[in-house]
Structure formats: C-alpha cells, structure tokens
Design a protein around this motif. Structure first.
Motif, PDB file in Angstrom:
ATOM      1  N   ASN A  16     -17.842 -60.226 -29.215  1.00 45.29           N
ATOM      2  CA  ASN A  16     -17.783 -59.925 -30.640  1.00 45.29           C
ATOM      3  C   ASN A  16     -17.314 -58.479 -30.827  1.00 45.29           C
ATOM      4  N   TRP A  17     -16.131 -58.298 -31.410  1.00 47.25           N
ATOM      5  CA  TRP A  17     -15.586 -56.944 -31.505  1.00 47.25           C
ATOM      6  C   TRP A  17     -16.518 -56.019 -32.272  1.00 47.25           C
ATOM      7  N   PHE A  18     -17.219 -56.551 -33.279  1.00 47.03           N
ATOM      8  CA  PHE A  18     -18.068 -55.740 -34.154  1.00 47.03           C
ATOM      9  C   PHE A  18     -19.361 -55.301 -33.464  1.00 47.03           C
ATOM     10  N   ALA A  19     -19.645 -55.863 -32.297  1.00 45.52           N
ATOM     11  CA  ALA A  19     -20.852 -55.489 -31.554  1.00 45.52           C
ATOM     12  C   ALA A  19     -20.551 -54.550 -30.399  1.00 45.52           C
ATOM     13  N   GLY A  20     -19.301 -54.171 -30.209  1.00 51.46           N
ATOM     14  CA  GLY A  20     -18.953 -53.251 -29.138  1.00 51.46           C
ATOM     15  C   GLY A  20     -19.572 -51.879 -29.345  1.00 51.46           C
ATOM     16  N   ARG A  21     -19.908 -51.216 -28.261  1.00 52.40           N
ATOM     17  CA  ARG A  21     -20.625 -49.940 -28.358  1.00 52.40           C
ATOM     18  C   ARG A  21     -19.850 -48.893 -29.157  1.00 52.40           C
ATOM     19  N   ASP A  27     -21.565 -51.325 -48.517  1.00 55.01           N
ATOM     20  CA  ASP A  27     -20.805 -50.577 -49.518  1.00 55.01           C
ATOM     21  C   ASP A  27     -19.377 -50.383 -48.996  1.00 55.01           C
ATOM     22  N   PRO A  28     -18.533 -51.408 -49.129  1.00 54.34           N
ATOM     23  CA  PRO A  28     -17.177 -51.290 -48.610  1.00 54.34           C
ATOM     24  C   PRO A  28     -16.254 -50.417 -49.457  1.00 54.34           C
ATOM     25  N   SER A  29     -16.793 -49.781 -50.516  1.00 55.16           N
ATOM     26  CA  SER A  29     -15.983 -48.778 -51.210  1.00 55.16           C
ATOM     27  C   SER A  29     -15.743 -47.579 -50.301  1.00 55.16           C
ATOM     28  N   LEU A  30     -16.520 -47.475 -49.214  1.00 52.95           N
ATOM     29  CA  LEU A  30     -16.357 -46.396 -48.240  1.00 52.95           C
ATOM     30  C   LEU A  30     -15.211 -46.668 -47.263  1.00 52.95           C
ATOM     31  N   ALA A  31     -14.656 -47.871 -47.301  1.00 54.59           N
ATOM     32  CA  ALA A  31     -13.616 -48.262 -46.362  1.00 54.59           C
ATOM     33  C   ALA A  31     -12.313 -47.518 -46.623  1.00 54.59           C
ATOM     34  N   SER A  32     -11.518 -47.372 -45.555  1.00 57.59           N
ATOM     35  CA  SER A  32     -10.169 -46.821 -45.696  1.00 57.59           C
ATOM     36  C   SER A  32      -9.314 -47.306 -44.535  1.00 57.59           C
ATOM     37  N   ALA A  33      -8.022 -47.398 -44.774  1.00 56.98           N
ATOM     38  CA  ALA A  33      -7.106 -47.790 -43.703  1.00 56.98           C
ATOM     39  C   ALA A  33      -7.110 -46.761 -42.579  1.00 56.98           C
ATOM     40  N   GLU A  34      -7.342 -45.490 -42.927  1.00 53.97           N
ATOM     41  CA  GLU A  34      -7.417 -44.445 -41.908  1.00 53.97           C
ATOM     42  C   GLU A  34      -8.608 -44.686 -40.983  1.00 53.97           C
ATOM     43  N   HIS A  35      -9.754 -45.062 -41.566  1.00 54.93           N
ATOM     44  CA  HIS A  35     -10.897 -45.449 -40.741  1.00 54.93           C
ATOM     45  C   HIS A  35     -10.532 -46.662 -39.880  1.00 54.93           C
ATOM     46  N   GLY A  36      -9.766 -47.576 -40.458  1.00 61.40           N
ATOM     47  CA  GLY A  36      -9.379 -48.784 -39.741  1.00 61.40           C
ATOM     48  C   GLY A  36      -8.614 -48.490 -38.468  1.00 61.40           C
ATOM     49  N   ALA A  37      -7.774 -47.458 -38.478  1.00 65.08           N
ATOM     50  CA  ALA A  37      -7.048 -47.075 -37.266  1.00 65.08           C
ATOM     51  C   ALA A  37      -8.021 -46.645 -36.175  1.00 65.08           C
ATOM     52  N   ARG A  38      -9.093 -45.982 -36.569  1.00 65.24           N
ATOM     53  CA  ARG A  38     -10.098 -45.549 -35.593  1.00 65.24           C
ATOM     54  C   ARG A  38     -10.889 -46.751 -35.068  1.00 65.24           C
ATOM     55  N   PHE A  39     -11.181 -47.710 -35.941  1.00 67.90           N
ATOM     56  CA  PHE A  39     -11.886 -48.906 -35.486  1.00 67.90           C
ATOM     57  C   PHE A  39     -11.007 -49.743 -34.558  1.00 67.90           C
ATOM     58  N   LEU A  40      -9.700 -49.736 -34.797  1.00 70.53           N
ATOM     59  CA  LEU A  40      -8.816 -50.449 -33.886  1.00 70.53           C
ATOM     60  C   LEU A  40      -8.895 -49.854 -32.487  1.00 70.53           C
ATOM     61  N   GLU A  41      -8.834 -48.540 -32.384  1.00 70.48           N
ATOM     62  CA  GLU A  41      -8.895 -47.899 -31.072  1.00 70.48           C
ATOM     63  C   GLU A  41     -10.231 -48.168 -30.391  1.00 70.48           C
ATOM     64  N   ALA A  42     -11.316 -48.076 -31.155  1.00 70.43           N
ATOM     65  CA  ALA A  42     -12.634 -48.354 -30.582  1.00 70.43           C
ATOM     66  C   ALA A  42     -12.724 -49.807 -30.137  1.00 70.43           C
ATOM     67  N   GLY A  43     -12.209 -50.715 -30.959  1.00 67.43           N
ATOM     68  CA  GLY A  43     -12.254 -52.130 -30.622  1.00 67.43           C
ATOM     69  C   GLY A  43     -11.439 -52.468 -29.395  1.00 67.43           C
ATOM     70  N   VAL A  44     -10.272 -51.847 -29.260  1.00 67.38           N
ATOM     71  CA  VAL A  44      -9.430 -52.085 -28.092  1.00 67.38           C
ATOM     72  C   VAL A  44     -10.147 -51.608 -26.822  1.00 67.38           C
ATOM     73  N   ASP A  86     -13.428 -51.203 -26.345  1.00 68.73           N
ATOM     74  CA  ASP A  86     -14.589 -52.056 -26.075  1.00 68.73           C
ATOM     75  C   ASP A  86     -14.161 -53.403 -25.482  1.00 68.73           C
ATOM     76  N   ALA A  87     -13.154 -54.023 -26.097  1.00 64.50           N
ATOM     77  CA  ALA A  87     -12.736 -55.354 -25.662  1.00 64.50           C
ATOM     78  C   ALA A  87     -12.072 -55.311 -24.290  1.00 64.50           C
ATOM     79  N   TRP A  88     -11.273 -54.286 -24.022  1.00 66.81           N
ATOM     80  CA  TRP A  88     -10.616 -54.193 -22.717  1.00 66.81           C
ATOM     81  C   TRP A  88     -11.636 -53.980 -21.605  1.00 66.81           C
ATOM     82  N   GLU A  89     -12.638 -53.171 -21.872  1.00 65.16           N
ATOM     83  CA  GLU A  89     -13.708 -52.959 -20.898  1.00 65.16           C
ATOM     84  C   GLU A  89     -14.405 -54.281 -20.585  1.00 65.16           C
ATOM     85  N   ALA A  90     -14.718 -55.048 -21.643  1.00 66.12           N
ATOM     86  CA  ALA A  90     -15.401 -56.329 -21.449  1.00 66.12           C
ATOM     87  C   ALA A  90     -14.495 -57.339 -20.746  1.00 66.12           C
ATOM     88  N   TYR A  91     -13.223 -57.351 -21.088  1.00 68.62           N
ATOM     89  CA  TYR A  91     -12.291 -58.304 -20.477  1.00 68.62           C
ATOM     90  C   TYR A  91     -12.103 -58.013 -18.996  1.00 68.62           C
TER      91      TYR A  91
END
Length: 248
Positions: free
Chosen positions: A144-149, A217-234, A236-241
């Motif tokens: 689960n990408w959302f559960a990665g450290r 409160d997803p009013s706090l969301a931003s595409a800029e934050h999303g770029a950081r979550f992509l890097e974190a997700g990649v 986390d997922a690569w480590e697990a894979y």
C-alpha cells in the motif's frame, strides 16, 4: 516498460532476465469536493510508471475499479463485488504465471481493496497447493503506497492530524501532481471533516460523511506537495519490491 505499450517479443525478452512485474490497483470512487474520483488509481499508477521508467521493471495495466460499495451514494463511484474482484485478480495472476512470471507485486492505492486482494492471493495459492500436478513457483505481494514509511512521515510533517483517513491531503496532492487538470480550488466547510467508521452501507456512509471526506482537510493539498509524495512513494515501493523479488 509498460505491458500495454510492449510487443509480445519485448515481454519475452524481459522474461529472459526478470520474472517480476508490478501491477497498480486502486478504485474509482468519490474523494470529497476537491479530489478526483480516480485518485486511488492515479496515485499508485504514477508511482508504478516512475518505477518502470527509472528501474526498468515491467508495469502491468491498472486495475482501476475496486471495493467501493460504501461510496455508491456519491455519483460517479463504481464498485465490484468481492467475489468479482477475487475472480478478476485470480485470472490476472494465473495469466501472468502462465507466461513465466514468478513475482507479482500489487501496488495498491485503496484501503478497501486490502482484504479482497489477500483473499484472491489465498485462493490462488490454495488452488496450487491442492492441485494434483505440481505448480510452478509463484510469489504474491500487496504493498500500500500510502502506508510506506517515507510517505507517512511526509504526511505527518505537512498535515498532522488534518491528514485524516479518506480524501486525504496527501492522496489529493499526488493525484493533482499526476493529473494537473484535476486541480480544484474549493472552500471546505467544515475545514476538518468528521471521523468515524466506513464499515457500513452507502446510505449510512453519506449520512456520516456528507461531503465524502473522513477526518481530512484536503484544502491543504497542492501539486507541489504531490511531487514530494511521488518521490517518497517511489522510494518506499522500490525498497519493498526489491526485498520481495530477492525473497528478503
């Protein structure tokens, strides 16, 4: 490499040096007033595609409809029955095993899928164990990408308790980064959504959570934050894979 963009000869060549594949799986369901309905599929798909580009691992097509019955009181949400999703996953896994894939890694974006995906794994493995003929090697993993450290730590640092549990700022941010055309500026009231259980039918869920959010409160969301979550997700997922395919 994406499976749907490859030729059969390219897949055959891939199998000569690797028998692992990553399959994004998500859902098509409401994500509050500012989150796209495809959030739970857009997020793991974006991470998986980045993994394919950076590490050369084969990425399968996204299973974009999952377990979302409790969201059906919100227009646009789609769901499969548990038995239907189990059947789809069993046939998908066995198709891949037939071609020689031995490590099938599902990259998940929706908490509601977890129990059913694990049930599908149990069905596949039981059938292989109970069969009269010896089956080939097969390993299955759900991540689960959302559960990665790294992702969890980033969400905590950016949003704290306002992250919530559905239509979260982290997932909306990543969806916006993956699909910039979905960004919306919406005033949320109340800013922090009510909390509670999603173990209910669709009418009860909408009564508990009128605009679809759960404690977020997803009013706090931003595409800029999303770029950081992509890097974190990649990461986390690569480590697990890597741990999965090397049986660590």
């Amino acid at each position: 490499m994406r499976l749907q963009h490859a030729t059969w000869q390219e897949v055959e060549a891939y199998l000569a040096h690797s028998t692992g594949i990553i399959l994004p799986i998500g859902s098509t369901e409401q994500h509050g007033p500012n989150g796209p309905i495809g959030t739970d599929s857009l997020c793991p798909e974006a991470i998986a595609w980045a993994l394919g580009e950076r590490h050369g691992v084969l990425i399968g097509p996204t299973q974009a409809i999952g377990m979302a019955q409790h969201h059906l009181a919100f227009p646009g949400s789609l769901t499969l029955r548990p038995s239907t999703l189990v059947a789809v996953l069993r046939d998908t896994i066995e198709s891949l095993a037939h071609h020689g894939f031995t490590h099938v890694f599902f990259l998940n974006g929706h908490g509601g899928n977890i129990a059913t995906v694990n049930a599908a794994f149990a069905e596949v493995l039981a059938e292989r164990s109970l069969g009269r003929e010896a089956a080939g090697e097969l390993h299955l993993r759900l991540f689960n990408w959302f559960a990665g450290r790294r992702g969890r730590e980033l969400a905590e640092s950016l949003y704290g308790e306002a992250e919530g549990s559905h239509a979260t700022a982290s997932e909306v941010s990543l969806a916006w980064h993956a699909a910039p055309q979905t960004v919306r500026d919406v005033i949320l009231s109340p800013r922090l959504a009510p909390t509670g259980s999603a173990q209910c039918d669709a009418r009860t869920f909408r009564r508990r959570f009128p605009d679809g959010r759960m404690g977020s409160d997803p009013s706090l969301a931003s595409a800029e934050h999303g770029a950081r979550f992509l890097e974190a997700g990649v990461e986390d997922a690569w480590e697990a894979y890597q741990a999965f395919v090397t049986d660590r």
